[in-house]
Design a protein around this motif. Structure first.
Motif, PDB file in Angstrom:
ATOM      1  N   SER A  67       0.857  -1.072   0.175  1.00  0.00           N
ATOM      2  CA  SER A  67      -0.024  -0.001  -0.196  1.00  0.00           C
ATOM      3  C   SER A  67       0.747   1.124  -0.093  1.00  0.00           C
ATOM      4  CB  SER A  67      -0.980   0.119   1.320  1.00  0.00           C
ATOM      5  OG  SER A  67      -0.111   0.151   2.248  1.00  0.00           O
ATOM      6  N   GLN A  68       2.247   1.079   0.403  1.00  0.00           N
ATOM      7  CA  GLN A  68       2.919   2.389   0.611  1.00  0.00           C
ATOM      8  C   GLN A  68       3.912   2.195  -0.640  1.00  0.00           C
ATOM      9  OE1 GLN A  68       5.134   2.005   3.966  1.00  0.00           O
ATOM     10  NE2 GLN A  68       3.527   2.273   5.447  1.00  0.00           N
ATOM     11  N   GLY A  69       3.780   1.482  -1.501  1.00  0.00           N
ATOM     12  CA  GLY A  69       4.390   1.597  -2.791  1.00  0.00           C
ATOM     13  C   GLY A  69       5.382   0.596  -3.283  1.00  0.00           C
ATOM     14  N   VAL A  70       6.075  -0.298  -1.915  1.00  0.00           N
ATOM     15  CA  VAL A  70       7.040  -1.032  -2.006  1.00  0.00           C
ATOM     16  C   VAL A  70       6.879  -2.016  -2.934  1.00  0.00           C
ATOM     17  CG1 VAL A  70       8.568  -2.243  -0.377  1.00  0.00           C
ATOM     18  CG2 VAL A  70       7.686  -0.091   0.225  1.00  0.00           C
ATOM     19  N   THR A  71       7.989  -2.384  -3.603  1.00  0.00           N
ATOM     20  CA  THR A  71       7.723  -3.567  -4.469  1.00  0.00           C
ATOM     21  C   THR A  71       8.527  -4.762  -4.026  1.00  0.00           C
ATOM     22  OG1 THR A  71       9.328  -2.923  -6.040  1.00  0.00           O
ATOM     23  CG2 THR A  71       7.183  -1.990  -6.561  1.00  0.00           C
ATOM     24  N   ALA A  72       8.078  -5.940  -4.812  1.00  0.00           N
ATOM     25  CA  ALA A  72       9.136  -7.083  -4.614  1.00  0.00           C
ATOM     26  C   ALA A  72      10.585  -6.833  -4.929  1.00  0.00           C
ATOM     27  CB  ALA A  72       8.684  -8.275  -5.558  1.00  0.00           C
ATOM     28  N   ALA A  73      10.725  -6.056  -5.997  1.00  0.00           N
ATOM     29  CA  ALA A  73      11.982  -5.702  -6.312  1.00  0.00           C
ATOM     30  C   ALA A  73      12.613  -4.891  -5.243  1.00  0.00           C
ATOM     31  CB  ALA A  73      11.945  -5.068  -7.696  1.00  0.00           C
ATOM     32  N   ASP A  74      11.971  -3.813  -4.724  1.00  0.00           N
ATOM     33  CA  ASP A  74      12.578  -3.308  -3.727  1.00  0.00           C
ATOM     34  C   ASP A  74      13.027  -3.967  -2.460  1.00  0.00           C
ATOM     35  OD1 ASP A  74      12.280  -1.035  -4.994  1.00  0.00           O
ATOM     36  OD2 ASP A  74      10.164  -0.723  -3.944  1.00  0.00           O
ATOM     37  N   ILE A  75      12.273  -5.258  -2.216  1.00  0.00           N
ATOM     38  CA  ILE A  75      12.458  -6.001  -0.997  1.00  0.00           C
ATOM     39  C   ILE A  75      13.839  -6.936  -1.612  1.00  0.00           C
ATOM     40  CG2 ILE A  75      11.953  -8.281   0.258  1.00  0.00           C
ATOM     41  CD1 ILE A  75      10.279  -5.349   0.758  1.00  0.00           C
ATOM     42  N   GLU A  76      14.089  -7.188  -2.508  1.00  0.00           N
ATOM     43  CA  GLU A  76      15.160  -8.043  -3.025  1.00  0.00           C
ATOM     44  C   GLU A  76      16.427  -7.201  -3.147  1.00  0.00           C
ATOM     45  OE1 GLU A  76      14.619  -9.900  -6.985  1.00  0.00           O
ATOM     46  OE2 GLU A  76      12.340 -10.105  -6.801  1.00  0.00           O
ATOM     47  N   ASP A  77      16.108  -5.877  -3.490  1.00  0.00           N
ATOM     48  CA  ASP A  77      17.220  -4.971  -3.287  1.00  0.00           C
ATOM     49  C   ASP A  77      17.740  -4.788  -1.798  1.00  0.00           C
ATOM     50  OD1 ASP A  77      17.493  -4.608  -5.874  1.00  0.00           O
ATOM     51  OD2 ASP A  77      16.192  -3.022  -5.957  1.00  0.00           O
ATOM     52  N   MET A  78      16.851  -4.892  -0.952  1.00  0.00           N
ATOM     53  CA  MET A  78      16.934  -4.461   0.585  1.00  0.00           C
ATOM     54  C   MET A  78      17.895  -5.765   0.875  1.00  0.00           C
ATOM     55  SD  MET A  78      14.100  -4.195   3.708  1.00  0.00           S
ATOM     56  CE  MET A  78      13.859  -5.956   3.318  1.00  0.00           C
ATOM     57  N   LEU A  79      17.336  -7.133   0.552  1.00  0.00           N
ATOM     58  CA  LEU A  79      18.194  -8.414   1.126  1.00  0.00           C
ATOM     59  C   LEU A  79      19.188  -8.380   0.685  1.00  0.00           C
ATOM     60  CD1 LEU A  79      14.905 -10.544   0.785  1.00  0.00           C
ATOM     61  CD2 LEU A  79      16.115  -9.746   2.990  1.00  0.00           C
ATOM     62  N   ASP A  80      19.652  -7.761  -0.801  1.00  0.00           N
ATOM     63  CA  ASP A  80      21.040  -7.845  -1.200  1.00  0.00           C
ATOM     64  C   ASP A  80      21.831  -6.994  -0.344  1.00  0.00           C
ATOM     65  OD1 ASP A  80      20.516  -9.574  -3.256  1.00  0.00           O
ATOM     66  OD2 ASP A  80      19.964  -7.745  -4.756  1.00  0.00           O
ATOM     67  N   GLU A  81      21.298  -5.837   0.105  1.00  0.00           N
ATOM     68  CA  GLU A  81      22.105  -4.865   0.907  1.00  0.00           C
ATOM     69  C   GLU A  81      22.392  -5.482   2.243  1.00  0.00           C
ATOM     70  OE1 GLU A  81      21.887  -0.642   3.601  1.00  0.00           O
ATOM     71  OE2 GLU A  81      20.508  -1.049   1.987  1.00  0.00           O
ATOM     72  N   LEU A  82      21.323  -6.229   3.093  1.00  0.00           N
ATOM     73  CA  LEU A  82      21.523  -7.056   4.022  1.00  0.00           C
ATOM     74  C   LEU A  82      22.355  -8.142   4.109  1.00  0.00           C
ATOM     75  CD1 LEU A  82      20.611  -7.536   7.121  1.00  0.00           C
ATOM     76  CD2 LEU A  82      18.838  -8.894   6.347  1.00  0.00           C
ATOM     77  N   GLN A  83      22.720  -8.714   3.021  1.00  0.00           N
ATOM     78  CA  GLN A  83      23.287  -9.871   2.746  1.00  0.00           C
ATOM     79  C   GLN A  83      24.933  -9.348   2.648  1.00  0.00           C
ATOM     80  OE1 GLN A  83      22.892 -12.354  -0.769  1.00  0.00           O
ATOM     81  NE2 GLN A  83      24.307 -13.763  -0.059  1.00  0.00           N
ATOM     82  N   GLU A  84      25.127  -8.034   2.205  1.00  0.00           N
ATOM     83  CA  GLU A  84      26.592  -7.468   2.551  1.00  0.00           C
ATOM     84  C   GLU A  84      26.997  -7.309   3.809  1.00  0.00           C
ATOM     85  OE1 GLU A  84      26.664  -4.189  -0.316  1.00  0.00           O
ATOM     86  OE2 GLU A  84      26.192  -5.099  -1.929  1.00  0.00           O
ATOM     87  N   HIS A  85      25.827  -6.566   4.398  1.00  0.00           N
ATOM     88  CA  HIS A  85      26.171  -6.250   5.873  1.00  0.00           C
ATOM     89  C   HIS A  85      26.500  -7.555   7.004  1.00  0.00           C
ATOM     90  CE1 HIS A  85      25.437  -2.024   4.927  1.00  0.00           C
ATOM     91  NE2 HIS A  85      23.646  -2.513   4.955  1.00  0.00           N
ATOM     92  N   VAL A  86      25.939  -8.711   6.324  1.00  0.00           N
ATOM     93  CA  VAL A  86      26.101  -9.704   7.565  1.00  0.00           C
ATOM     94  C   VAL A  86      27.315 -10.763   7.230  1.00  0.00           C
ATOM     95  CG1 VAL A  86      23.712  -9.730   8.410  1.00  0.00           C
ATOM     96  CG2 VAL A  86      24.435 -11.263   6.098  1.00  0.00           C
ATOM     97  N   GLU A  87      27.967 -10.210   6.205  1.00  0.00           N
ATOM     98  CA  GLU A  87      29.059 -10.947   5.905  1.00  0.00           C
ATOM     99  C   GLU A  87      30.149 -11.162   6.760  1.00  0.00           C
ATOM    100  OE1 GLU A  87      30.476  -9.343   2.075  1.00  0.00           O
ATOM    101  OE2 GLU A  87      28.903 -10.430   0.681  1.00  0.00           O
ATOM    102  N   ALA A  88      30.217 -10.049   7.707  1.00  0.00           N
ATOM    103  CA  ALA A  88      30.940  -9.911   8.776  1.00  0.00           C
ATOM    104  C   ALA A  88      30.327 -10.652   9.759  1.00  0.00           C
ATOM    105  CB  ALA A  88      31.042  -8.602   9.222  1.00  0.00           C
ATOM    106  N   ILE A  89      30.949 -11.641  10.544  1.00  0.00           N
ATOM    107  CA  ILE A  89      30.454 -12.616  11.600  1.00  0.00           C
ATOM    108  C   ILE A  89      29.876 -11.768  12.557  1.00  0.00           C
ATOM    109  CG2 ILE A  89      31.040 -14.335  13.421  1.00  0.00           C
ATOM    110  CD1 ILE A  89      33.139 -15.540  11.270  1.00  0.00           C
TER     111      ILE A  89
END
Length: 400
Positions: A67-89
């Motif tokens: 409803s706020q205009g967030v798409t599935a592609a936006d969520i995928e990009d967000m998860l990509d960023e999160l994956q970069e952050h959690v590469e550090a243990i």
């Protein structure tokens, strides 16, 4: 008027000019110091804050985000960023403490296949070689949705990513391995081997090999489930990595086990079929070009080892000279010693240089006081007198 961004060219030149070690630290003016700090802070990311922001989004219901205009592609990009952050243990372990692990596992049940796959990717990164996060995911019941996606997700990519996450989660994790067995994970692996997706097959074969290597008693389980016949079929796959992984699994089944038992006998019903497949692989290897032969080194070794394990004799690859190609048994060239010379070798080399006759400094031997009649004393005294005379002559020459 909008504030201009940092002058990165100027910052780079300034940094290079003052960090080459050839000049003392500069006395920065207050203006230069403020400019430098602003430039650095402009590119500084507060990782924990970003992970908290991402956690807040993951905790928001899917309908609200839409409803706020967030798409599935936006969520995928967000998860990509999160994956970069959690590469550090440390960051991977902090994800749970800030409340982000549970909603991440919830994304494994998302209605979008790509989001389910991305979430599994992030889980893989979090638990890889990280016992602390492995335990956190197990405690949060994260294995259950991963197993569900692995065995029944309609999207093969999501199934493959879930298998990758499971593999990382249970590796070197005995409770995880036990839970995988109890959940009938081997049945899922058998289905994966029967798929037409080579990547899915490779991941399944690699996990099977690991499990068999960790617990030899599982060899009987996979034999009862019909794995040998499937792996024999995959040993003739067009994909080289699938062939190698299948041969590796068959070799694990055929190895001698503790107590003198030989699992090669468990392949008895398939013995003739296996021999035929290995002979076909030997024929195929014999027809390879020199370049392909070099690339198939592991396959050649696996075929010979499997033949030897099952039939107690070397394969014909040895007779044909195809097991070890010319140059493969040679030691690798020594390219590091000249750059990373061990201290003892360097010390010995320096001793050699110092003892070279052309560079060795002649020193007067220490006189041995053997008594007044010693010939050694006479020689030393004569040498000393000669040196003294030479010194006097040199002094008088210098004074003239």
């Amino acid at each position: 008027m909008a504030q201009e961004g940092p002058n990165w060219d100027g910052l780079l030149k300034w940094s290079l000019a003052h960090s080459d070690g050839t000049r003392p630290p500069p006395n920065l003016s207050e203006e230069d110091r403020r400019w430098f700090m602003e430039a650095m802070q402009a590119q500084t990311v507060d990782v924990i804050k970003r992970m908290k922001d991402i956690t807040l989004v993951m905790q928001t219901p899917e309908q609200v985000l839409e409803s706020q205009g967030v798409t599935a592609a936006d969520i995928e990009d967000m998860l990509d960023e999160l994956q970069e952050h959690v590469e550090a243990i440390d960051m991977a372990n902090d994800l749970h403490s800030i409340g982000g692990l549970v909603p991440l596992l919830g994304y494994l049940k998302n209605s979008h296949a790509n989001i389910r796959a991305k979430a599994a990717d992030v889980v893989t990164t979090i638990v890889q070689n990280n016992p602390r996060s492995q335990q956190l995911v197990m405690d949060a019941n994260g294995l259950e949705p991963l197993l569900s996606n692995f065995t029944s997700d309609p999207d093969v990519t999501a199934r493959t990513k879930a298998l990758g996450a499971i593999s990382s989660l249970i590796r070197h994790n005995k409770p995880g391995i036990a839970a995988f067995r109890l959940a009938n994970g081997y049945a899922g692996l058998r289905d994966a081997l029967s798929s037409e997706n080579v990547r899915f097959q490779r991941k399944a074969l690699n996990l099977i090999h690991y499990l068999l290597h960790e617990n030899w008693s599982d060899c009987y389980v996979v034999t009862e489930l019909g794995f040998p016949r499937i792996m024999m079929h995959l040993a003739s796959s067009e994909d080289a990595e699938v062939r190698e992984a299948a041969l590796r699994g068959l070799l694990e089944l055929a190895r001698d086990r503790p107590g003198g038992t030989t699992n090669g006998s468990s392949l008895g019903d398939e013995d003739e079929k296996l021999k035929q497949i290995l002979q076909e692989r030997i024929t195929g290897i014999s027809l390879m070009s020199p370049e392909d032969l070099g690339a198939a080194k592991e396959e050649r070794q696996l075929v010979d080892s499997l033949w030897n394990a099952c039939y107690k004799e070397p394969s014909s690859l040895r007779e044909k000279g195809l097991l070890v190609l010319p140059g493969e048994d040679a030691l690798p060239p020594d390219v590091a010693s000249q750059h990373f010379e061990p201290p003892l070798r360097a010390w010995a080399a320096n001793r050699t240089v110092d003892s070279n006759p052309s560079t060795e400094k002649k020193e007067t031997p220490t006189p041995l006081l053997l008594g007044p009649g010693s010939s050694v004393n006479t020689c030393v005294q004569s040498s000393s007198n000669a040196d003294a005379d030479a010194g006097e002559n040199h002094s008088s020459d210098a004074g003239q």
